[in-house]
Design an enzyme around this catalytic site. Structure first.
Site, PDB file in Angstrom:
ATOM      1  N   LYS A   1       0.623  -1.165  -0.138  1.00  0.00           N
ATOM      2  CA  LYS A   1       0.052   0.144   0.091  1.00  0.00           C
ATOM      3  C   LYS A   1       0.845   1.237  -0.007  1.00  0.00           C
ATOM      4  CE  LYS A   1      -3.777  -2.333  -0.482  1.00  0.00           C
ATOM      5  NZ  LYS A   1      -4.451  -2.954   0.623  1.00  0.00           N
TER       6      LYS A   1
HETATM    7  C1  LIG Z   1      -5.481  -4.255   0.730  1.00  0.00           C
HETATM    8  C2  LIG Z   1      -6.990  -4.171   0.764  1.00  0.00           C
HETATM    9  C3  LIG Z   1      -7.730  -4.409   1.942  1.00  0.00           C
HETATM   10  C4  LIG Z   1      -7.196  -5.117   3.036  1.00  0.00           C
HETATM   11  O1  LIG Z   1      -5.986  -4.507   3.728  1.00  0.00           O
HETATM   12  P1  LIG Z   1      -5.455  -5.413   5.146  1.00  0.00           P
HETATM   13  O2  LIG Z   1      -4.532  -4.250   5.495  1.00  0.00           O
HETATM   14  O3  LIG Z   1      -4.702  -6.416   4.100  1.00  0.00           O
HETATM   15  O4  LIG Z   1      -6.340  -6.093   5.652  1.00  0.00           O
HETATM   16  C5  LIG Z   1      -9.122  -4.128   2.050  1.00  0.00           C
HETATM   17  N1  LIG Z   1      -9.719  -3.510   0.821  1.00  0.00           N
HETATM   18  C6  LIG Z   1      -8.970  -3.100  -0.300  1.00  0.00           C
HETATM   19  C7  LIG Z   1      -9.782  -2.608  -1.411  1.00  0.00           C
HETATM   20  C8  LIG Z   1      -7.612  -3.426  -0.327  1.00  0.00           C
HETATM   21  O5  LIG Z   1      -6.850  -3.158  -1.597  1.00  0.00           O
END
Ligand SMILES: *Cc1c(COP(=O)(O)O)cnc(C)c1O
Length: 388
Positions: free
Chosen positions: A189
């Site tokens: 991210k």
């Molecule tokens: C990465 C992601 C999540 C989940 O994030 P985590 O921190 O891995 O639980 C949820 N929604 C979207 C759209 C994502 O890209």
């Protein structure tokens, strides 16, 4: 075959400050949730520019944050929650954790974000909440979402996993009037704590419930109010809570990633602009830009779609890029195509024509701060070759 090393699809940027802070945490003896997690929450609110009413609750994933938000809003069996089919399964799975049902709807092909008209059409007497996802880092048309929510008395929980920092009409996502907003600090991210997430809300009751449920349903605050002196060993369990707290080791990373976030976004913006410029003459639909002048796109993902007249298939383009040593991905295989969701709700691709078509023609190019200008040019050359 390519002579140059493989260019990964994504890489985190972890600097010496992050490493030193983690080492400091390890030496401190306090490795789980403690002073650094608390400071990370405070600095997150400060980053957003929130006032005293805004609370940030650090959790060990965005999935956990979304689950806590819906739980605190009282979503449960018999309820329906509307979200986009064009997302990662985490957005929808948390609804099922609570025994409620998911209503998946199609996207607007112009933005790849949830289509407000499709939301309106999916509302039933059981609908309790809408979960918009700021896909790729482009803000959802939140005025349209709030108008629908107001008209039908629905809660709004933003999945902002892609949207840090993203603005909607000059306001950072996190500061809008939703019931809750959840960010992700997963490895790929826009900033990372390895695993981690942040739940942001102005609803004091929601925040209090989420804090209790984040750690086993433990409540010390309730006791505090009635007793002058609480023994340090005393606590009460008020619900069967979860284990969703963020460690200080992870928060140590977050404290420094947050400081660098504006710089990260500037570099991402630069790479996106270079891709736009260098790919504009190809038979591609380039990523949509924010609707409103001056708004910030986080550029978590750079997603291109093959136009109708592209002479090659999406899969052939991906094969060609991999052969040239470029890591690419697809965001996402829509939920309506996955066995669980398809079978649970008897879904057909024809119900989601825009998501389906976008999926069949899309790929995500590498875009991250550790890419050099040469890496970016290498991707451009490989894409041009793949489409030749
Ligand atoms: C990465 C992601 C999540 C989940 O994030 P985590 O921190 O891995 O639980 C949820 N929604 C979207 C759209 C994502 O890209």
């Amino acid at each position: 075959m390519s002579q140059t090393p493989f260019l990964p699809f994504a890489l985190p940027e972890i600097g010496e400050e992050e490493i030193a802070e983690v080492v400091d945490t390890l030496r401190s003896g306090w490795v789980t949730t403690g002073p650094k997690a608390r400071r990370f929450e405070q600095e997150f609110v400060a980053f957003l520019g929130g006032d005293d009413s805004l609370q940030a609750i650090a959790v060990n994933s965005a999935t956990a944050g979304l689950h806590l938000a819906l739980e605190a809003l009282g979503i449960g069996p018999g309820d329906e929650v509307i979200t986009t089919t064009h997302t990662f399964t985490a957005t929808a799975e948390v609804v099922r954790y609570l025994g409620a049902d998911v209503k998946l709807v199609d996207i607007d092909p112009a933005t790849l974000n949830i289509d407000p008209a499709a939301i309106e059409a999916a509302i039933t007497p059981r609908t309790k909440a809408i979960m918009p996802v700021h896909y790729a880092g482009l803000a959802v048309d939140m005025d349209a979402i709030f108008a629908i929510a107001d008209r039908h008395g629905l809660k709004v929980v933003e999945d902002a996993a892609h949207a840090l920092p993203t603005t909607y009409k000059q306001q950072l996502v996190g500061l809008l009037r939703s019931d809750a907003v959840v960010f992700s600090f997963y490895a790929n991210k826009t900033m990372t704590t390895g695993e981690g997430g942040m739940l942001v809300t102005r609803d004091a009751q929601l925040a209090a419930r989420a804090k209790v449920m984040r750690l086993h349903g433990i409540n010390r605050d309730a006791f505090d109010r009635f007793t002058a002196k609480v023994p340090s060993w005393y606590y009460e369990i008020v619900a069967p809570g979860f284990k969703y707290n963020l460690t200080d080791i992870a928060a140590a990373l977050g404290l420094h990633q947050l400081k660098r976030l504006k710089g990260f976004q500037a570099r991402r913006e630069q790479i996106a602009a270079r891709y736009d410029e260098a790919l504009s003459d190809l038979p591609l639909i380039l990523p949509p830009r924010p609707d409103h002048e001056g708004d910030v796109h986080s550029w978590h993902l750079y997603v291109v779609r093959l136009s109708d007249d592209t002479p090659v298939t999406r899969d052939a383009v991906i094969d060609s890029l991999f052969a040239d040593g470029i890591g690419v991905s697809v965001h996402y295989i829509p939920l309506h195509l996955h066995p669980y969701w398809k079978e649970r709700y008897d879904l057909k691709p024809e119900q989601f024509p825009h998501s389906q078509k976008a999926y069949e023609r899309m790929l995500t190019l590498p875009l991250y701060t550790r890419m050099t200008d040469d890496d970016v040019e290498r991707v451009i050359t490989a894409v041009r070759k793949a489409l030749a």
